[in-house]
Write a protein that holds these residues in place. Sequence first.
Motif, mmCIF file in Angstrom:
data_model
loop_
_atom_site.group_PDB
_atom_site.id
_atom_site.type_symbol
_atom_site.label_atom_id
_atom_site.label_comp_id
_atom_site.label_asym_id
_atom_site.label_seq_id
_atom_site.Cartn_x
_atom_site.Cartn_y
_atom_site.Cartn_z
ATOM 1 N N LYS A 83 0.834 -1.190 0.000
ATOM 2 C CA LYS A 83 0.000 0.000 0.000
ATOM 3 C C LYS A 83 0.872 1.244 0.000
ATOM 4 O O LYS A 83 1.720 1.421 0.881
ATOM 5 C CB LYS A 83 -0.905 -0.006 1.237
ATOM 6 N N MET A 84 0.691 2.098 -0.996
ATOM 7 C CA MET A 84 1.472 3.325 -1.098
ATOM 8 C C MET A 84 0.910 4.371 -0.132
ATOM 9 O O MET A 84 -0.302 4.548 -0.031
ATOM 10 C CB MET A 84 1.438 3.869 -2.528
ATOM 11 N N VAL A 85 1.815 5.034 0.582
ATOM 12 C CA VAL A 85 1.424 6.079 1.534
ATOM 13 C C VAL A 85 2.139 7.368 1.152
ATOM 14 O O VAL A 85 3.365 7.375 0.973
ATOM 15 C CB VAL A 85 1.779 5.689 2.982
ATOM 16 N N GLU A 140 -4.227 14.396 1.960
ATOM 17 C CA GLU A 140 -3.858 13.028 2.314
ATOM 18 C C GLU A 140 -5.026 12.071 2.120
ATOM 19 O O GLU A 140 -4.820 10.888 1.831
ATOM 20 C CB GLU A 140 -3.327 12.990 3.747
ATOM 21 N N ALA A 141 -6.261 12.578 2.244
ATOM 22 C CA ALA A 141 -7.424 11.749 1.934
ATOM 23 C C ALA A 141 -7.468 11.448 0.439
ATOM 24 O O ALA A 141 -7.794 10.323 0.022
ATOM 25 C CB ALA A 141 -8.703 12.442 2.379
ATOM 26 N N GLU A 142 -7.140 12.451 -0.391
ATOM 27 C CA GLU A 142 -7.094 12.240 -1.843
ATOM 28 C C GLU A 142 -5.998 11.245 -2.207
ATOM 29 O O GLU A 142 -6.199 10.349 -3.035
ATOM 30 C CB GLU A 142 -6.849 13.562 -2.555
ATOM 31 N N TYR A 143 -4.826 11.394 -1.557
ATOM 32 C CA TYR A 143 -3.728 10.449 -1.809
ATOM 33 C C TYR A 143 -4.136 9.033 -1.420
ATOM 34 O O TYR A 143 -3.847 8.061 -2.138
ATOM 35 C CB TYR A 143 -2.482 10.856 -1.025
ATOM 36 N N ALA A 144 -4.828 8.917 -0.269
ATOM 37 C CA ALA A 144 -5.237 7.594 0.214
ATOM 38 C C ALA A 144 -6.224 6.953 -0.752
ATOM 39 O O ALA A 144 -6.172 5.739 -1.007
ATOM 40 C CB ALA A 144 -5.846 7.708 1.612
ATOM 41 N N GLY A 145 -7.132 7.765 -1.305
ATOM 42 C CA GLY A 145 -8.092 7.238 -2.273
ATOM 43 C C GLY A 145 -7.404 6.737 -3.530
ATOM 44 O O GLY A 145 -7.737 5.666 -4.057
ATOM 45 N N ALA A 205 -6.941 2.723 -4.970
ATOM 46 C CA ALA A 205 -7.234 2.259 -6.329
ATOM 47 C C ALA A 205 -6.080 1.419 -6.870
ATOM 48 O O ALA A 205 -6.293 0.399 -7.539
ATOM 49 C CB ALA A 205 -7.508 3.445 -7.245
ATOM 50 N N VAL A 206 -4.848 1.844 -6.568
ATOM 51 C CA VAL A 206 -3.662 1.102 -7.021
ATOM 52 C C VAL A 206 -3.597 -0.256 -6.323
ATOM 53 O O VAL A 206 -3.338 -1.292 -6.949
ATOM 54 C CB VAL A 206 -2.386 1.917 -6.754
ATOM 55 N N SER A 219 1.463 -4.487 3.382
ATOM 56 C CA SER A 219 2.557 -3.674 3.945
ATOM 57 C C SER A 219 2.469 -2.261 3.380
ATOM 58 O O SER A 219 1.992 -2.068 2.261
ATOM 59 C CB SER A 219 3.916 -4.291 3.616
ATOM 60 N N GLU A 220 2.916 -1.292 4.150
ATOM 61 C CA GLU A 220 2.871 0.100 3.714
ATOM 62 C C GLU A 220 4.251 0.555 3.230
ATOM 63 O O GLU A 220 5.277 0.157 3.782
ATOM 64 C CB GLU A 220 2.402 1.004 4.853
ATOM 65 N N LYS A 221 4.227 1.404 2.206
ATOM 66 C CA LYS A 221 5.469 1.945 1.666
ATOM 67 C C LYS A 221 5.265 3.427 1.393
ATOM 68 O O LYS A 221 4.400 3.806 0.610
ATOM 69 C CB LYS A 221 5.852 1.229 0.365
#
Length: 444
Positions: free
Chosen positions: A130-132, A278-283, A287-288, A425-427
Motif C-alpha cells: 500500500k502506497m502512503v 492526504e485523503a485524496e492520496y489515500a483514495g 485504487a492502485v 505492507s505500507e510503503k
Amino acid sequence: MQVTETLNEGLKRGYSITVTAAELDAKVDEKLKEAQPEIEMKGFRKGKVPMPLLKKQFGERLMGEAMQETIDGAMNAHFEESGDRPALQPKVEMKDGENWKPGSDVEVEMSYEALPEIPEVDLKGIKLEKMVVKADDAAVEEALGNLAETAQDFKARGEGDAAQDGDQVVMDFVGRIDGEAFDGGAGEDFPLTLGSGQFIPGFEEQLVGVKAGEEKDVTVSFPEEYGAENLAGKEAVFSCTIKEVKEPVAAEINDELATKFGAEDLAGLKTQITERLEAEYAGAARAVTKRALLDALDELVSFDLPPSLVEAEAGQIAHQLWHEENPEVEGHDHDKIEPTEEHNTLAERRVRLGLLLAELGQKAEVEVTDAEMTQAIMNQARQYPGQERQFFEFIQQNAQMQQQLRAPIFEDKVVDYVFELAEVSEKEVSKDDLQKAVEALDDE
C-alpha cells in the motif's frame, strides 16, 4: 411429474419436464376446493356450489395458473436438489404449445447455463503493498495558492491602462433598440468581469481594450431563443461609460482568507488542506492496491465461465469503448459493435473476478445497507438539480438501476474484507510516484 436431463456440456444444462394431465387436473381441483367456500352462484348457497359446476365454470381459467405453478415448482425443486445456480434466467419453452389441448400431458424444455463452482482462495496468503503519501509543505502551499486565486479580488490598473480579458470594468450603460431604451437594459457602477460570460455573447469581447473615462458603444444581437420575447433576435446598441478598469489579484494568504473557507485561522486552514490532500492520496493509493489485489486474485483462480455472461460483458465493453471513440454519436441506433479478441479477454477477466468477489462476499455475509444505498442515490441525484425527487422515485421503481448502484458498493466492501485478511505492507512514496502508478492504471 418427470424431469429428464437432455444436455450436460460444461456449464450448459438442458432438461425436459413432463407434467401429466392427472397432476394438472389435481392442481385445478385443489385450487377450486380452496376457493369453493367463498364462491356464490345463482341457485346455490355460498360455499355450496358443486365441484363439477365450478370446474366447468372456472377450470379452464385456472388451468394456466396450475400449469405455471407446477412448472415453477418443478424448476425450484430441481435447483434445490442439483445445487445449480443459473447464470441468467432459464429459458423455458412449452413443446407443442399451440397444439396443446386440455386433458393432455404438458412437456416443457428448460435450458440454462449454471454458475461454476468457485474454488477456495487462501486470502491470507495474498501479499500486497500500500502506497502512503504525506502532504508536504510544497503541496500545501500550492493548494493555498489555488484557494487564493479562487478568492481573487480586483485592484485598479494604472492610469491609461487598457482592459484585458479577465479584468473587471466598472461602468454605466444604457441599451437601446431602434434608438429606444428598453426595460432591464441599463445599469450604474456595474462591475463586469470580461470573459465571464455574464452578458450576452459578443458583448464582453468588445470591451477588451477600453480605458477608464472612455465611452464605448457595444452592438450585439440578442439570441433568437432569448427569454424575453420582445428582445429575442433583436439588435441592440449599449452606450457604455467606463469608470474603472481593474486587474485581478489573488487574495492574500492570511487569517482573513482562512475564515472565508471556514477555518479559524491560517494554521487551521493548512491543517484542513493537509487532511484533504492526504485523503485524496489515500483514495488514489487504494485504487492502485485494489488493482494489485484483482491481479493477484485473477492469477490465483481458474474456472469455467458461463459463455452468455462473457458474451454480454464483451458486447457491453465494445459498445462503451466505441462511444468513447465516437463521442459525437449520442444515441444507440448505430450498427452492432462486434467485440474483438481484446474485448473478449477483458470480459473473461471481469466475469471471473465478478463471480469470485460475489462468492467471497456471500460467504463473508457482506451486505449493502439501506443507508449506503440512500447515500449512493443522493450522490447520483446531485447530478439532476431540481429533479432530485423524480430521480429518487425513478430509482425506487427500477430494479436494474438499483443493482447498478449496489454493485460497486458491494464490490468495494468485499475488497475491504479481503484487505483485512491479506498481508498488506505500507510503503511511503512521493506524490509523483503515486501519480505514475495511477496513470499506469489507465494505460492497462
